[in-house]
Write an enzyme that holds these catalytic residues in place. Structure first.
Site, mmCIF file in Angstrom:
data_model
loop_
_atom_site.group_PDB
_atom_site.id
_atom_site.type_symbol
_atom_site.label_atom_id
_atom_site.label_comp_id
_atom_site.label_asym_id
_atom_site.label_seq_id
_atom_site.Cartn_x
_atom_site.Cartn_y
_atom_site.Cartn_z
ATOM 1 N N CYS A 239 0.843 -1.215 0.000
ATOM 2 C CA CYS A 239 0.000 0.000 0.000
ATOM 3 C C CYS A 239 0.873 1.259 0.000
ATOM 4 O O CYS A 239 1.746 1.423 0.857
ATOM 5 C CB CYS A 239 -0.923 -0.027 1.213
ATOM 6 S SG CYS A 239 -1.779 1.525 1.488
ATOM 7 N N HIS B 42 -3.845 0.823 8.448
ATOM 8 C CA HIS B 42 -4.445 0.648 7.125
ATOM 9 C C HIS B 42 -5.935 0.323 7.219
ATOM 10 O O HIS B 42 -6.334 -0.629 7.885
ATOM 11 C CB HIS B 42 -3.739 -0.470 6.347
ATOM 12 C CG HIS B 42 -4.330 -0.655 4.982
ATOM 13 N ND1 HIS B 42 -3.839 0.005 3.871
ATOM 14 C CD2 HIS B 42 -5.405 -1.364 4.560
ATOM 15 C CE1 HIS B 42 -4.582 -0.308 2.829
ATOM 16 N NE2 HIS B 42 -5.535 -1.141 3.213
ATOM 17 N N HIS C 183 -8.346 8.067 2.986
ATOM 18 C CA HIS C 183 -7.732 9.391 3.085
ATOM 19 C C HIS C 183 -8.782 10.470 2.920
ATOM 20 O O HIS C 183 -9.732 10.319 2.157
ATOM 21 C CB HIS C 183 -6.612 9.563 2.049
ATOM 22 C CG HIS C 183 -7.011 9.226 0.644
ATOM 23 N ND1 HIS C 183 -7.083 7.926 0.197
ATOM 24 C CD2 HIS C 183 -7.365 10.004 -0.396
ATOM 25 C CE1 HIS C 183 -7.468 7.932 -1.076
ATOM 26 N NE2 HIS C 183 -7.653 9.179 -1.459
ATOM 27 N N GLY D 149 -14.415 7.080 -7.238
ATOM 28 C CA GLY D 149 -13.186 7.641 -7.795
ATOM 29 C C GLY D 149 -11.965 7.443 -6.909
ATOM 30 O O GLY D 149 -10.968 8.147 -7.058
ATOM 31 N N ASP E 105 -0.664 16.733 -0.956
ATOM 32 C CA ASP E 105 -0.937 15.888 -2.120
ATOM 33 C C ASP E 105 0.118 16.177 -3.190
ATOM 34 O O ASP E 105 0.482 17.331 -3.435
ATOM 35 C CB ASP E 105 -2.338 16.189 -2.661
ATOM 36 C CG ASP E 105 -2.815 15.105 -3.627
ATOM 37 O OD1 ASP E 105 -3.761 14.377 -3.285
ATOM 38 O OD2 ASP E 105 -2.221 14.975 -4.724
ATOM 39 N N CYS F 116 0.636 3.278 3.252
ATOM 40 C CA CYS F 116 1.326 2.578 4.353
ATOM 41 C C CYS F 116 2.829 2.799 4.226
ATOM 42 O O CYS F 116 3.530 2.964 5.229
ATOM 43 C CB CYS F 116 1.004 1.080 4.335
ATOM 44 S SG CYS F 116 -0.622 0.688 5.014
ATOM 45 N N HIS G 121 -6.276 3.244 0.553
ATOM 46 C CA HIS G 121 -5.995 3.461 1.978
ATOM 47 C C HIS G 121 -6.777 4.730 2.313
ATOM 48 O O HIS G 121 -6.529 5.776 1.695
ATOM 49 C CB HIS G 121 -4.480 3.639 2.177
ATOM 50 C CG HIS G 121 -4.035 3.902 3.600
ATOM 51 N ND1 HIS G 121 -3.018 3.190 4.215
ATOM 52 C CD2 HIS G 121 -4.449 4.824 4.515
ATOM 53 C CE1 HIS G 121 -2.829 3.661 5.446
ATOM 54 N NE2 HIS G 121 -3.679 4.661 5.649
ATOM 55 N N ASN H 37 -13.101 10.214 -1.334
ATOM 56 C CA ASN H 37 -13.466 9.334 -2.437
ATOM 57 C C ASN H 37 -13.509 7.903 -1.906
ATOM 58 O O ASN H 37 -12.575 7.459 -1.232
ATOM 59 C CB ASN H 37 -12.446 9.448 -3.569
ATOM 60 C CG ASN H 37 -12.454 10.830 -4.205
ATOM 61 O OD1 ASN H 37 -13.480 11.481 -4.286
ATOM 62 N ND2 ASN H 37 -11.295 11.285 -4.649
HETATM 63 P P1 AMP Z 1 -7.983 9.350 -4.535
HETATM 64 O O1 AMP Z 1 -8.229 9.559 -5.984
HETATM 65 O O2 AMP Z 1 -9.072 9.903 -3.666
HETATM 66 O O3 AMP Z 1 -7.628 7.913 -4.210
HETATM 67 O O4 AMP Z 1 -6.730 10.249 -4.208
HETATM 68 C C1 AMP Z 1 -5.426 9.809 -4.153
HETATM 69 C C2 AMP Z 1 -4.576 11.041 -4.048
HETATM 70 O O5 AMP Z 1 -3.272 10.659 -3.660
HETATM 71 C C3 AMP Z 1 -4.438 11.830 -5.360
HETATM 72 O O6 AMP Z 1 -4.908 13.158 -5.170
HETATM 73 C C4 AMP Z 1 -2.939 11.790 -5.656
HETATM 74 O O7 AMP Z 1 -2.448 12.979 -6.228
HETATM 75 C C5 AMP Z 1 -2.360 11.528 -4.276
HETATM 76 N N1 AMP Z 1 -1.060 10.879 -4.255
HETATM 77 C C6 AMP Z 1 -0.671 9.795 -4.954
HETATM 78 N N2 AMP Z 1 0.604 9.455 -4.659
HETATM 79 C C7 AMP Z 1 1.026 10.366 -3.734
HETATM 80 C C8 AMP Z 1 2.254 10.559 -3.028
HETATM 81 N N3 AMP Z 1 3.314 9.747 -3.188
HETATM 82 N N4 AMP Z 1 2.338 11.600 -2.163
HETATM 83 C C9 AMP Z 1 1.295 12.427 -1.993
HETATM 84 N N5 AMP Z 1 0.102 12.280 -2.611
HETATM 85 C C10 AMP Z 1 -0.028 11.270 -3.477
HETATM 86 ZN ZN ZN Z 2 -2.330 1.342 3.647
#
Ligand code: AMP
Ligand code: ZN
Length: 114
Positions: free
Chosen positions: A6, A48, A101, A94, A32, A9, A99, A88
């Site tokens: 993950c 997680h 968030h 979406g 982000d 994680c 994990h 989301n």
């Molecule tokens: P979701 O579409 O709700 O699953 O959002 C996932 C979010 O994680 C997106 O806005 C990505 O830009 C963000 N994301 C993906 N990888 C990373 C990372 N390594 N560090 C920070 N944010 C990330």
């Molecule tokens: Zn996780």
């Protein structure tokens, strides 16, 4: 507690770098990587959980903590004129990273579409 494959994680474990803005024993918040607004933070539980759908009564306090952090962290990050919270959930919601968030978006508009 953590899931091997993950992304978030790995961020909790420090295996992948992140721009941390807040941390305590339960929760981590970081910027982000692809911001959709001038302020775009992610608040995650260190433990997680796949998504909001898999949370139960036991996680009530943790969810409350994450939500109550949103206005504090938004303001500290410079979103002084309001913010948006997005969780989301699942495929049609979406959700890309599986994990749980909380997105916190703010700052002067216009923003990119989320
Ligand atoms: P979701 O579409 O709700 O699953 O959002 C996932 C979010 O994680 C997106 O806005 C990505 O830009 C963000 N994301 C993906 N990888 C990373 C990372 N390594 N560090 C920070 N944010 C990330
Ligand atoms: Zn996780």
């Amino acid at each position: 507690m953590q899931k091997e494959d993950c992304l978030f994680c790995k961020i909790v474990k420090g295996e992948i770098p992140s721009k941390k803005v807040y941390e305590d024993e339960d929760v981590l918040a970081f910027k982000d990587i692809e911001p959709a607004a001038p302020v775009h933070l992610l608040i995650i539980p260190k433990q997680h959980f796949d998504s909001l759908e898999t949370m139960g009564k036991t996680e009530e306090a943790l969810l409350g903590k994450m939500l109550l952090l949103a206005p504090k962290l938004a303001k500290e990050a410079g979103a002084t004129n309001g913010f948006r919270v997005v969780i989301n959930t699942g495929h049609d919601g979406g959700q890309v990273v599986k994990h749980l968030h909380v997105h916190v978006l703010g700052g002067p508009r216009p923003w990119k579409k989320l």
